[in-house]
Design a protein around this motif. Structure first.
Motif, short mmCIF file in Angstrom:
data_model
loop_
_atom_site.label_atom_id
_atom_site.label_comp_id
_atom_site.label_asym_id
_atom_site.label_seq_id
_atom_site.Cartn_x
_atom_site.Cartn_y
_atom_site.Cartn_z
N SER B 6 0.82 -1.12 0.19
CA SER B 6 0.07 0.14 -0.08
C SER B 6 0.72 1.26 0.01
O SER B 6 0.46 2.06 -0.66
CB SER B 6 -1.10 -0.05 1.40
OG SER B 6 -0.23 0.09 2.43
N GLU B 7 1.92 1.29 0.79
CA GLU B 7 2.91 2.40 0.84
C GLU B 7 3.29 2.60 -0.62
O GLU B 7 3.68 3.63 -1.10
CB GLU B 7 4.13 2.15 1.84
CG GLU B 7 3.36 2.10 3.15
CD GLU B 7 4.60 1.55 4.20
OE1 GLU B 7 4.58 1.69 5.29
OE2 GLU B 7 5.52 0.63 3.74
N PHE B 8 3.89 1.56 -1.19
CA PHE B 8 4.61 1.57 -2.56
C PHE B 8 3.38 2.19 -3.46
O PHE B 8 3.77 2.78 -4.32
CB PHE B 8 5.06 0.11 -3.05
CG PHE B 8 5.86 0.24 -4.33
CD1 PHE B 8 6.86 0.80 -4.29
CD2 PHE B 8 5.12 -0.45 -5.28
CE1 PHE B 8 7.73 0.69 -5.54
CE2 PHE B 8 5.80 -0.38 -6.81
CZ PHE B 8 6.96 0.17 -6.63
N GLU B 9 2.25 1.58 -3.56
CA GLU B 9 1.31 2.38 -4.20
C GLU B 9 1.00 3.75 -4.21
O GLU B 9 1.22 4.58 -5.14
CB GLU B 9 0.20 1.45 -4.21
CG GLU B 9 -1.03 1.23 -5.26
CD GLU B 9 -1.84 0.02 -5.29
OE1 GLU B 9 -2.99 0.52 -4.98
OE2 GLU B 9 -1.43 -1.19 -5.13
N TYR B 10 1.14 4.06 -2.93
CA TYR B 10 0.94 5.52 -2.68
C TYR B 10 2.14 6.43 -3.23
O TYR B 10 1.88 7.36 -3.64
CB TYR B 10 0.81 5.60 -0.73
CG TYR B 10 0.69 7.27 -0.76
CD1 TYR B 10 -0.35 7.79 -1.06
CD2 TYR B 10 1.77 7.62 0.02
CE1 TYR B 10 -0.37 9.36 -0.53
CE2 TYR B 10 1.74 9.19 0.50
CZ TYR B 10 0.62 9.76 0.12
OH TYR B 10 0.87 11.24 0.22
N ILE B 98 5.99 18.12 -3.08
CA ILE B 98 5.73 16.87 -2.86
C ILE B 98 6.60 15.66 -2.01
O ILE B 98 6.13 15.18 -1.15
CB ILE B 98 5.23 15.96 -4.15
CG1 ILE B 98 4.03 16.94 -4.56
CG2 ILE B 98 4.74 14.53 -4.02
CD1 ILE B 98 3.31 16.10 -6.00
N LEU B 99 7.89 15.72 -2.51
CA LEU B 99 8.66 14.89 -1.82
C LEU B 99 8.97 15.32 -0.41
O LEU B 99 8.67 14.50 0.68
CB LEU B 99 9.99 14.79 -2.22
CG LEU B 99 11.15 13.68 -1.90
CD1 LEU B 99 10.80 12.50 -2.04
CD2 LEU B 99 12.73 14.08 -2.85
N ASP B 100 9.17 16.77 -0.09
CA ASP B 100 9.12 16.98 1.43
C ASP B 100 7.92 16.61 2.00
O ASP B 100 8.22 16.61 3.29
CB ASP B 100 9.36 18.76 1.08
CG ASP B 100 10.88 18.98 0.82
OD1 ASP B 100 11.73 17.95 0.90
OD2 ASP B 100 10.95 20.22 0.54
N SER B 101 6.66 17.14 1.65
CA SER B 101 5.64 16.96 2.62
C SER B 101 5.57 15.08 2.64
O SER B 101 5.06 14.76 3.43
CB SER B 101 4.46 17.32 1.91
OG SER B 101 4.25 16.71 0.51
N THR B 102 5.99 14.21 1.66
CA THR B 102 5.60 12.78 1.91
C THR B 102 6.88 12.54 2.99
O THR B 102 6.47 11.57 3.58
CB THR B 102 6.22 12.18 0.40
OG1 THR B 102 5.34 12.61 -0.57
CG2 THR B 102 6.04 10.77 0.58
N TYR B 103 7.93 13.10 3.13
CA TYR B 103 8.79 12.84 4.10
C TYR B 103 8.34 13.01 5.58
O TYR B 103 8.61 12.01 6.55
CB TYR B 103 10.09 13.91 4.00
CG TYR B 103 11.09 13.49 3.10
CD1 TYR B 103 11.22 12.35 2.34
CD2 TYR B 103 11.91 14.51 2.53
CE1 TYR B 103 12.03 12.01 1.38
CE2 TYR B 103 13.08 14.61 1.58
CZ TYR B 103 13.09 13.09 0.83
OH TYR B 103 14.01 13.14 -0.13
N ARG B 111 13.36 7.55 4.53
CA ARG B 111 14.68 6.45 4.47
C ARG B 111 14.85 6.03 3.27
O ARG B 111 16.16 5.93 3.04
CB ARG B 111 14.21 5.24 5.44
CG ARG B 111 15.12 4.19 5.22
CD ARG B 111 15.08 3.25 6.60
NE ARG B 111 14.97 3.77 7.83
CZ ARG B 111 15.01 3.22 8.95
NH1 ARG B 111 14.76 2.08 8.96
NH2 ARG B 111 15.09 3.86 10.24
N LEU B 112 14.09 5.83 2.39
CA LEU B 112 14.45 5.25 0.86
C LEU B 112 15.26 6.29 0.47
O LEU B 112 16.34 6.24 -0.11
CB LEU B 112 13.13 5.12 0.25
CG LEU B 112 13.27 5.07 -1.34
CD1 LEU B 112 13.87 3.66 -1.77
CD2 LEU B 112 11.83 5.18 -1.91
#
Lengths: 177, 177
Positions: B6-10, B98-103, B111-112
């Motif tokens: 589910s995380e990967f999909e997100y 988007i990357l920053d807010s995903t962190y 971590r990835l």
DNA sequence: GAATTTCATTAAGATATCTTAAGAACGAAT
DNA sequence: ATTCGTTCTTAAGATATCTTAATGAAATTC
């Protein structure tokens, strides 16, 4: 991003203080690099011996930089390089296993090191591109400008090794400045 | 470390697919680099123009690598380099904001990217050290060995630009192999 | 498919850098 | 102060690489 006082204090409790004498090794090739060092005071060099036994310096590290052999530290494989103090040295260091478990406990620390690594990469790229494209002369004068008192702190033959030119030729370059 | 399905999909839902024609720019100098590109299919080059107007290639990027100008992307300042497709290109990209807010939302993604950046730094250092210490000839043959069909995919004068030697001299080196 | 442009090769003379060897400068040890 | 070892400099001849210019080959355009 910033740490709370209590978080900062906790993080500091994980660090060890190390001192090294001049010429002492922080890491020798063949060893596993288990420490990430933060240099408080001093100058270190990272180098290896090439096939003909000549020392090749690939990096200098100074105050307020993190120093380690990433390849060995991250991938946990024997180091191909030596890290040696060129001056009496004080460092703070964190062990690999402690750092990894801290990532799980305190995501902010993982963020801190993400950012440190990003900045390191940026610096490494900038440096690498300059090194790739500049003339020997520009590399020399660029280098000594970037590290305070560099020419007083490091013998010239080491600077030549880092620049991958002969000491004789470096001598020539300095003359014609 | 691994992501749940589910995380990967997100995470995948955050990615944009981009296509570029041959010679099209992923990034031009002066622009803000807002995307981190993952190359699905193609070859790109990163380059700038020096004071005398000559193109200087500092990096090639191929399939399964992340490509961006870190300095511009991370520090949000105008890029000093261009990134250009040398072949028809497909990429997946993620935007800086988007990357920053995903962190913040998903520590596993932070971590990835910590790990991606670490690996990138290790590769950059290895590359940089090889580049610093090897002869022009070894750099050339090392380079073409490391990228599949490289000599078919890239004109020789670009390889020369990357190696910082003249096309004429590269021609000479190839002859005497 | 001829014309034009781009790219790769070759060669000659110029410049950058190395090798070797010797001497000079400096600091450490006696 | 003298000696010794280390580092730095100087110079001469050798090798690596560049510049310029010409030619040939390949790709692109018309």
């Amino acid at each position: 991003m910033s740490l709370e006082d209590s978080e900062f204090e906790y993080f500091c409790s994980l660090l060890e203080e190390n001192t090294f004498k001049k010429k002492e090794y922080l890491l020798q090739s063949g060893q596993l690099c288990n420490h990430h060092y933060f240099i408080i005071e001093c100058l270190v060099r990272t180098f290896y011996f090439d096939d003909s036994g000549t020392e090749k310096i690939v990096q200098f590290g100074i105050e307020n930089w993190w120093v380690t052999n990433m390849d060995s530290f991250i991938k946990q494989k024997p180091s191909s390089v030596n890290i040696q103090a060129l001056e009496p040295t004080t460092t703070l260091s964190i062990r690999k296993d402690i750092l990894d478990s801290t990532y799980d406990k305190l995501p902010k620390i993982e963020r801190l090191f993400r950012i440190i690594t990003e900045n390191w990469l940026i610096a490494q790229q900038r440096n690498s591109h300059f090194y790739m494209k500049a003339s020997s002369k520009d590399r020399y004068f660029g280098l000594i400008k970037s590290i305070p008192n560099f020419t007083q702190r490091v013998p010239q033959y080491m600077i030549a090794s880092y620049l991958d030119i002969t000491p004789e030729y470096l001598s020539e370059l300095r003359k014609t400045h």
